[in-house]
Design an enzyme around this catalytic site. Structure first.
Site, short mmCIF file in Angstrom:
data_model
loop_
_atom_site.label_atom_id
_atom_site.label_comp_id
_atom_site.label_asym_id
_atom_site.label_seq_id
_atom_site.Cartn_x
_atom_site.Cartn_y
_atom_site.Cartn_z
N SER A 32 3.61 -2.92 -4.55
CA SER A 32 2.50 -2.93 -3.59
C SER A 32 2.44 -4.21 -2.78
CB SER A 32 1.17 -2.76 -4.33
OG SER A 32 1.19 -1.59 -5.09
N PRO A 71 -0.08 -6.10 0.67
CA PRO A 71 -1.39 -5.98 1.32
C PRO A 71 -1.46 -4.79 2.29
CG PRO A 71 -0.71 -8.27 1.24
CD PRO A 71 0.45 -7.47 0.72
N GLN A 118 -29.58 21.19 -25.98
CA GLN A 118 -28.43 21.92 -25.44
C GLN A 118 -27.77 21.16 -24.27
OE1 GLN A 118 -28.74 25.83 -23.38
NE2 GLN A 118 -28.24 26.63 -25.42
N GLU A 125 -0.57 3.45 -9.80
CA GLU A 125 0.53 4.41 -10.00
C GLU A 125 0.30 5.67 -9.17
OE1 GLU A 125 3.28 4.39 -12.53
OE2 GLU A 125 3.00 2.23 -12.50
C1 LIG Z 1 -5.45 -3.47 -11.62
C2 LIG Z 1 -4.31 -3.05 -10.76
C3 LIG Z 1 -3.01 -3.15 -11.24
C4 LIG Z 1 -1.94 -2.77 -10.42
N1 LIG Z 1 -0.65 -2.96 -10.86
C5 LIG Z 1 0.37 -2.80 -9.99
C6 LIG Z 1 1.69 -3.18 -10.35
O1 LIG Z 1 1.96 -3.63 -11.48
N2 LIG Z 1 2.67 -3.08 -9.42
C7 LIG Z 1 2.42 -2.59 -8.17
O2 LIG Z 1 3.36 -2.51 -7.37
N3 LIG Z 1 1.19 -2.20 -7.80
C8 LIG Z 1 0.16 -2.29 -8.68
N4 LIG Z 1 -1.12 -1.94 -8.31
C9 LIG Z 1 -1.34 -1.43 -6.95
C10 LIG Z 1 -1.75 0.03 -6.90
O3 LIG Z 1 -0.65 0.85 -7.19
C11 LIG Z 1 -2.37 0.29 -5.52
O4 LIG Z 1 -3.64 -0.34 -5.51
C12 LIG Z 1 -2.48 1.74 -5.20
O5 LIG Z 1 -1.22 2.29 -4.97
C13 LIG Z 1 -3.37 2.02 -3.98
O6 LIG Z 1 -2.97 1.22 -2.89
P1 LIG Z 1 -4.09 0.38 -2.09
O7 LIG Z 1 -4.85 -0.41 -3.08
O8 LIG Z 1 -3.41 -0.35 -1.00
O9 LIG Z 1 -5.07 1.48 -1.50
P2 LIG Z 1 -4.87 2.29 -0.14
O10 LIG Z 1 -3.50 2.82 -0.04
O11 LIG Z 1 -5.41 1.49 0.99
O12 LIG Z 1 -5.85 3.53 -0.41
C14 LIG Z 1 -7.27 3.41 -0.32
C15 LIG Z 1 -7.87 4.81 -0.50
O13 LIG Z 1 -7.37 5.69 0.54
C16 LIG Z 1 -6.78 6.82 -0.06
N5 LIG Z 1 -5.62 7.28 0.74
C17 LIG Z 1 -4.54 6.54 1.12
N6 LIG Z 1 -3.69 7.31 1.82
C18 LIG Z 1 -4.25 8.56 1.87
C19 LIG Z 1 -3.85 9.81 2.45
N7 LIG Z 1 -2.71 9.93 3.11
N8 LIG Z 1 -4.68 10.87 2.32
C20 LIG Z 1 -5.85 10.75 1.65
N9 LIG Z 1 -6.27 9.61 1.07
C21 LIG Z 1 -5.48 8.53 1.18
C22 LIG Z 1 -6.34 6.36 -1.44
O14 LIG Z 1 -6.21 7.45 -2.32
C23 LIG Z 1 -7.46 5.44 -1.83
O15 LIG Z 1 -8.55 6.21 -2.32
C24 LIG Z 1 -2.19 -2.25 -9.13
C25 LIG Z 1 -3.51 -2.14 -8.65
C26 LIG Z 1 -4.56 -2.54 -9.45
C27 LIG Z 1 -5.95 -2.44 -8.89
#
Ligand SMILES: Cc1cc2nc3c(=O)[nH]c(=O)nc-3n(C[C@H](O)[C@H](O)[C@H](O)COP(=O)(O)OP(=O)(O)OC[C@H]3O[C@@H](n4cnc5c(N)ncnc54)[C@H](O)[C@@H]3O)c2cc1C
Length: 412
Positions: free
Chosen positions: A138, A140, A307, A392
């Site tokens: 991942s 920014p 219930q 993930e």
């Molecule tokens: C505690 C933690 C540990 C992590 N560990 C790792 C790690 O070890 N290695 C690593 O590489 N990454 C890691 N990550 C990163 C993680 O995989 C990402 O945060 C995740 O993939 C989402 O990416 P983003 O945060 O940029 O959110 P964004 O991609 O910006 O998404 C934001 C929201 O928009 C939604 N969205 C995005 N695209 C679409 C679409 N096309 N259609 C509908 N909805 C959409 C998403 O589902 C989400 O709800 C970690 C994250 C956290 C918080």
């Protein structure tokens, strides 16, 4: 009787083998006696729980042997069963223990046998000298959209070295790991098909930890940015090797298939492990709420005799069992090399993670005001559970994948 491939099947059983039951009971004992009593402390400290890792390493639970044996367990459910117990103990500490395994899986999925034997032992270290691994994909501006990764890998042919530059974010164990696996773009024009994974060996100059995140949940697990500034790694650190990469890139440039299906299969195979984490968290909250509502009296009777309360507990229990069955099915499919025609791995991760949020939310409410305080662990599990719907592959991304699989359409 025959299965869909027309082969005879000797029978059907959901009974784990004696070996799996032994590992389950052993992992449960550690979760009950060591992890759970320490959970509140490490959640507050928001630091890697090194003493717990040491205890896990001492008994062989934090070790390459343990994870490899469970990964290779014949029915496929070795990892899900062990993960469910550890995450039942506490999701934050459990991620501190299992985060390295997730990084190791990326080497197993993309690397050669030689690379596997060289790097994975270095990710775990020994009981006397614990090491960690981190997987850094991942960025920014590239979370769900992995094709947008900007970290660049440029080959320096004169030295047979790769030069990595970029900023990774959200990396579990990022910056404190000994071995980092970094996904980088080799040819940005090709999007995710122009990417490759690289091992960054211990103490490589140029790799540093950026911001460490203060989080909502799983606070015993370290999450941080990883900054790569002119990081030079030997050519042998390209997972899978240069020849294979060059062939793959040539195929993509010619518009031929690029191995995308293989990558998808690897993700489908690893998603049930994350589903199992969510099942463990959900089960912890369910059991607590069940026992609490059986004992707490209002209106002259235990809460669970109403219930509305019993029905809520019934829904919680049913969803947990359904989630576990989806996880076990997907893990069994992965082990038996079945095609994930309906994205069954994604189904398991989606359903289990949404179940964890449903169950912990209801558990918190069933404890009333107590559920809302840090005196009771349900408050922590409620904070922890949301992560399973984010990392993930967030729930929406799992739905995209399942939607594409079941319709055959390029759903956007
Ligand atoms: C505690 C933690 C540990 C992590 N560990 C790792 C790690 O070890 N290695 C690593 O590489 N990454 C890691 N990550 C990163 C993680 O995989 C990402 O945060 C995740 O993939 C989402 O990416 P983003 O945060 O940029 O959110 P964004 O991609 O910006 O998404 C934001 C929201 O928009 C939604 N969205 C995005 N695209 C679409 C679409 N096309 N259609 C509908 N909805 C959409 C998403 O589902 C989400 O709800 C970690 C994250 C956290 C918080």
């Amino acid at each position: 009787m025959s299965d869909s491939a027309g082969e005879a099947t000797p029978g059907f059983s959901l009974e784990p083998s004696a070996d799996v039951r032994d590992v389950r009971d052993w992992a449960h004992g550690f979760a009950r006696d060591v992890i759970r009593p320490a959970a509140a402390e490490w959640d507050e400290r928001e630091e890697t729980p090194w003493p717990i890792l040491q205890e896990a390493a001492k008994i062989g639970l934090y070790s390459l042997d343990f994870f490899a044996n469970q990964w290779l367990e014949p029915s496929g459910i070795g990892i899900p069963v062990a993960f469910e117990e550890l995450y039942w103990g506490d999701p934050g500490i459990a991620l501190a223990i299992t985060g390295t395994a997730l990084a190791a899986v990326s080497v197993a999925g993309n690397g050669t046998q030689e690379q596997l034997f060289e790097w994975v032992p270095q990710m775990f270290g020994t009981a006397d000298d614990i090491r960690l691994g981190a997987f850094c994909s991942s960025e920014p501006d590239a979370g769900s959209d992995v094709g947008a990764i900007r970290t660049r890998a440029v080959y320096d042919a004169a030295k047979d070295e790769w030069v990595l530059n970029g900023t990774k974010t959200w990396a579990t164990n990022g910056g404190i790991a000994d071995v980092h696996v970094v996904v980088a773009s080799v040819d940005p024009e090709l999007g995710s098909r122009g990417q490759a994974s690289f091992v960054v060996p211990p103490r490589t100059p140029g790799l540093s930890q950026g911001q460490k995140f203060a989080k909502h949940g799983i606070r015993a697990s370290h999450t941080a940015e990883v900054v790569l500034q002119d990081v030079r790694v030997p050519g042998s650190c390209l997972l899978g090797g240069k020849e294979k990469l060059d062939e793959r890139l040539a195929r993509v440039r010619e518009g031929r298939r690029s191995g995308g299906q293989a990558a998808m299969k690897t993700f489908e195979a690893s998603r049930p492990s994350v589903g199992a984490m969510a099942v463990g968290c959900a089960r912890a909250a369910f059991e607590y709420a069940r026992d609490y509502t059986a004992q707490r009296e209002q209106f002259g009777r235990p809460l669970a005799e109403n219930q509305a309360v019993a029905f809520t507990l019934a829904d919680m229990a049913t969803r947990i069992d359904a989630a576990r069955l989806l996880v076990w099915r997907a893990a069994w499919m992965a082990r038996n090399d079945k095609e994930f025609a309906q994205a069954e791995g994604s189904m398991s991760k989606l359903y289990a993670s949404e179940t964890a949020t449903f169950v912990t939310q209801n558990a918190l409410r069933l404890l009333g005001g107590n559920g809302y305080t840090r005196e009771y662990p349900v408050e922590r599990w409620h904070r922890d559970a949301t992560i399973f719907t984010i990392f993930e592959g967030a729930s929406e991304i799992q739905r995209l994948i399942i939607g594409r699989a079941v319709t055959g359409l390029p759903v956007k």
